[in-house]
Write an enzyme that holds these catalytic residues in place. Structure first.
Site, short mmCIF file in Angstrom:
data_model
loop_
_atom_site.label_atom_id
_atom_site.label_comp_id
_atom_site.label_asym_id
_atom_site.label_seq_id
_atom_site.Cartn_x
_atom_site.Cartn_y
_atom_site.Cartn_z
N GLN A 13 -5.92 8.65 0.94
CA GLN A 13 -6.08 7.99 2.24
C GLN A 13 -4.75 7.69 2.91
O GLN A 13 -4.68 7.40 4.09
CB GLN A 13 -6.82 6.65 2.08
CG GLN A 13 -8.23 6.81 1.60
CD GLN A 13 -8.75 5.53 0.95
OE1 GLN A 13 -9.37 4.71 1.61
NE2 GLN A 13 -8.50 5.34 -0.34
N GLU A 73 -11.70 -1.53 -2.32
CA GLU A 73 -11.11 -1.84 -3.64
C GLU A 73 -11.07 -3.36 -3.90
O GLU A 73 -11.09 -3.79 -5.04
CB GLU A 73 -9.69 -1.27 -3.72
CG GLU A 73 -8.76 -1.86 -2.65
CD GLU A 73 -7.36 -1.28 -2.63
OE1 GLU A 73 -7.01 -0.51 -3.53
OE2 GLU A 73 -6.61 -1.62 -1.69
N ASP A 99 2.73 -6.67 6.33
CA ASP A 99 2.84 -8.12 6.30
C ASP A 99 4.04 -8.60 5.48
O ASP A 99 4.85 -9.42 5.93
CB ASP A 99 1.52 -8.63 5.70
CG ASP A 99 1.49 -10.12 5.61
OD1 ASP A 99 1.57 -10.75 6.66
OD2 ASP A 99 1.41 -10.64 4.48
N ILE A 157 -2.38 1.05 6.40
CA ILE A 157 -3.67 1.72 6.62
C ILE A 157 -4.80 0.70 6.57
O ILE A 157 -5.88 0.96 7.05
CB ILE A 157 -3.93 2.84 5.58
CG1 ILE A 157 -4.03 2.30 4.16
CG2 ILE A 157 -2.91 3.95 5.70
CD1 ILE A 157 -4.73 3.25 3.22
N ASP A 158 -4.53 -0.47 5.98
CA ASP A 158 -5.60 -1.47 5.81
C ASP A 158 -6.01 -2.14 7.12
O ASP A 158 -7.06 -2.76 7.20
CB ASP A 158 -5.16 -2.56 4.82
CG ASP A 158 -5.06 -2.05 3.39
OD1 ASP A 158 -5.29 -0.85 3.17
OD2 ASP A 158 -4.75 -2.85 2.49
N GLY A 189 4.14 0.10 1.16
CA GLY A 189 3.43 1.37 0.96
C GLY A 189 3.60 2.29 2.15
O GLY A 189 3.75 1.82 3.27
N ARG A 200 -7.35 -4.12 0.44
CA ARG A 200 -7.15 -5.19 -0.56
C ARG A 200 -7.86 -6.48 -0.15
O ARG A 200 -8.58 -7.07 -0.92
CB ARG A 200 -5.66 -5.51 -0.70
CG ARG A 200 -4.81 -4.38 -1.19
CD ARG A 200 -3.35 -4.78 -1.16
NE ARG A 200 -3.06 -5.80 -2.16
CZ ARG A 200 -2.85 -5.54 -3.44
NH1 ARG A 200 -2.91 -4.31 -3.88
NH2 ARG A 200 -2.58 -6.51 -4.28
#
Ligand code: F6P
Length: 368
Positions: A293, A240, A121, A144-145, A14, A189
């Site tokens: 985001q 989410e 990852d 972004i996570d 992403g 996630r």
């Protein structure tokens, strides 16, 4: 004059604000050094895999000023894993094939000395596998996570939190006007970093994250407490990937054409339905921030972090220190092995100082 060594950069998985700043930094560092030229593969490794390789030279002109732009000038995909390359069979069904040897041969045939893989990852797992097969490769972490364990922060995260906080602030004023319950769904996630930071920055009453399964009865109790004679309001931020105790995540669990992602999304709507079914009297509205985001211009911190990581990646290549990944630790950019980088996720520990901070200022995680 000695021939310049060629570096190949690619962005995989992403996208994320700050990718272009990394690309520019590597190009600038290489130009200043003088012994390298830098190229980009379009759409991660797909650019190299094509019969007619889609690779571009990253000239001074191509990278000028791109650090302020969101997205990636090299494009990206999460459908190009060379170890599990999506391949359509004659009967129309899809399978995956290991094309990593072919990829490495192509990279060598194109004369590349080293590769920089900018990705999360999944991408760094690919980097490690290619490194073990002999490719000169280094990684730059991206998501972004913020869930990569080897780095305290990833660029893009701070931008995502900023966007989420600005949206949250807007929802607070309308929640207050209408005495409503507002549920805002953010990305995350497996880890609730964006939700937690937004909850603290925005002053949420309730924050629901993947690491702490929630119980509807505690959420209802908190909502009830905030309403007095029908007056009151509640702002909830939910990742989410959040789920109820004993339940599962909300989203589309189908895998399509070798796509690595299971698509999450919609847990805010599910929560609204569950609260209404459980008799919640307040009006409830939901907002799913989704890819807002991930898009747009990076905040200054992310531009700086991404630039420093790009410079570190170049240094690793110049020192022939392959199999490594740039990492931000204790307020400085250093490096770690790819192997360590992919060994575990960085999830929020329920006893972490930030969760304690949130609880102390009244944020409920729906668990008590
Ligand atoms: O991993 C980053 C992330 O933004 C997740 O938070 C989200 O679930 C996923 O990517 C979305 O992926 P896609 O853009 O493929 O729908």
């Amino acid at each position: 004059m000695e021939k310049k060594k060629k570096i190949l950069i690619l962005t995989g998985g992403g996208d994320c604000p700050g990718l272009n700043a990394v690309i520019r930094a590597i190009s600038k560092a290489a130009r200043q050094n003088g012994n390298y030229e830098v190229w980009g593969s379009i759409e991660a490794f797909n650019g190299v895999m094509k019969d007619q390789p889609e690779i571009v030279k990253l000239t001074r002109r191509r990278v000028a000023g791109i650090h302020v732009k969101g997205g990636t000038i090299l494009k990206t995909t999460n459908k190009g894993n060379p170890l599990k390359y999506p391949t359509q069979l004659e009967d129309g069904t899809w399978t995956t094939r290991d094309r990593s040897d072919e990829l490495i041969n192509k990279i060598n045939a194109l004369g590349f000395h080293a590769v920089v893989n900018i990705g999360g990852d999944g991408s760094q797992t690919i980097s490690q596998a290619l490194f073990e097969k002999g490719l000169n490769i280094v990684g730059v972490p991206k998501t972004i996570d913020n869930d990569l364990s080897a780095t305290d922060l990833t660029f893009g995260f701070t931008t995502a939190v900023q966007i989420a906080t600005e949206s949250f602030d807007r929802l607070v004023t309308t929640a207050e006007s209408h005495h409503r319950v507002m549920i805002m769904e953010v990305m995350g996630r497996d880890a609730g970093w964006i939700a937690l930071h937004t909850a603290i920055a925005g002053g949420a009453e309730i924050c629901l994250i993947p690491e702490i399964p929630f119980d509807l009865k505690f959420i209802l109790r908190k909502i009830k407490k905030r309403y007095n004679k029908g007056r009151g309001f509640v702002n909830i931020v939910i990742s989410e990937g959040a789920k109820p105790v004993g339940g599962s995540v909300t989203g589309n669990l189908a895998k399509v054409k070798g796509d690595l992602h299971i698509k999450l999304g919609g847990v805010a709507n599910q929560l609204r339905a569950d609260l209404e079914a459980a008799g919640c009297q307040s009006q409830i509205r939901t907002t799913i921030l989704g890819h807002t985001q991930r898009g747009g211009t990076p905040v200054s911190f992310d531009r700086i972090l991404a630039t420093a990581m790009g410079v570190k990646a170049f240094e690793l290549i110049d020192n022939e220190d392959f199999g490594k990944m740039a990492a931000f630790r204790n307020n400085r950019v250093e490096s770690t092995t790819l192997k360590e980088a992919i060994s575990q996720y960085k999830v929020l520990k329920p006893d972490s100082y930030l969760i304690r901070t949130a609880r102390t200022v009244g944020v409920s995680f729906g668990d008590k």
